[in-house]
Design an enzyme around this catalytic site. Structure first.
Site, PDB file in Angstrom:
ATOM      1  N   ASP A  90      41.890  27.562  38.021  1.00  0.00           N
ATOM      2  CA  ASP A  90      43.789  28.345  38.461  1.00  0.00           C
ATOM      3  C   ASP A  90      44.290  26.300  39.202  1.00  0.00           C
ATOM      4  OD1 ASP A  90      46.433  28.750  38.639  1.00  0.00           O
ATOM      5  OD2 ASP A  90      45.631  29.254  41.142  1.00  0.00           O
ATOM      6  N   GLU A 129      44.211  27.990  33.643  1.00  0.00           N
ATOM      7  CA  GLU A 129      45.720  28.648  33.645  1.00  0.00           C
ATOM      8  C   GLU A 129      46.826  27.865  32.698  1.00  0.00           C
ATOM      9  OE1 GLU A 129      48.833  30.738  36.777  1.00  0.00           O
ATOM     10  OE2 GLU A 129      46.331  31.783  36.572  1.00  0.00           O
ATOM     11  N   ASP A 148      44.495  31.634  45.059  1.00  0.00           N
ATOM     12  CA  ASP A 148      44.017  30.169  44.355  1.00  0.00           C
ATOM     13  C   ASP A 148      42.662  31.107  43.407  1.00  0.00           C
ATOM     14  OD1 ASP A 148      46.041  28.815  44.597  1.00  0.00           O
ATOM     15  OD2 ASP A 148      44.954  28.502  46.787  1.00  0.00           O
TER      16      ASP A 148
END
Length: 192
Positions: A8, A68, A140
């Site tokens: 991420d 992502e 996160d």
């Protein structure tokens, strides 16, 4: 068994999460954040992300990675900085010959929660349940683990695209069809 590293990306904190997929079972390996110092220069912060991801890959030896995707938000400067952090992360991954799948936040949430508009707390809770964790991971780390879970499930038929010459289908990496526009040779992968 396949080990998957989820990322991420973020300039201040880049979340990471590792899972093993054994058949249909998902097993938690590790997760956390790579933090950068806001008082240092942008190149120094990007180097911290790059080196941190390389160290994770060397330590845990994943066979696949998932990152992502980033979309433009209200603040163009923030979007640009986030894109640079994402670029450093992807560069670190492909420099180790890892195939990289890319998923939107909507795709990740749909694959993990069943709702593309799920709240962060819902993602944390489902990651905890799917991986049998004793508590909710940090936001996160949860997002990174969710990205790895989505990749493990083959993007739920969402057709996640991997690095040049590779495509994710049904949880398996396959050679992508070659086109006139795709002149780069496929990336060599280590046999496991």
């Amino acid at each position: 068994m396949v080990r998957i590293l989820g990322i991420d990306p973020g300039l201040r904190c880049t979340g990471f999460g590792l899972i093993d997929k054994q058949g249909s079972q998902l097993i938690y390996v590790s997760s956390g954040c790579i933090r950068t110092d806001e008082k240092t220069t942008l190149p120094e912060r990007l180097a911290v992300i790059y080196r941190g991801i390389r160290e994770i890959v060397e330590t845990y030896a994943p066979q696949q990675a998932a990152v992502e995707k980033v979309f433009v938000n209200v603040n163009p400067q923030s979007t640009l900085l986030l894109g640079q952090a994402r670029g450093a992360a992807i560069t670190a991954l492909v420099s180790t010959d890892l195939p990289v799948g890319e998923y939107t936040a909507l795709q990740v949430k749909q694959a993990v929660v069943g709702n593309g508009k799920a709240a962060k707390e819902q993602v944390q809770h489902m990651v905890r349940r799917l991986l049998s964790l004793p508590g909710d991971p940090s936001p996160d780390a949860a997002d990174a683990l969710a990205c790895a879970i989505a990749h493990a499930h083959g993007g739920q038929g969402l057709g996640g695209i991997a690095t040049v010459g590779l495509r994710v289908r049904g949880g398996r990496l396959m050679e992508a069809p070659r086109t006139a526009a795709s002149t780069s040779p496929p990336i060599a992968r280590k046999k496991t």
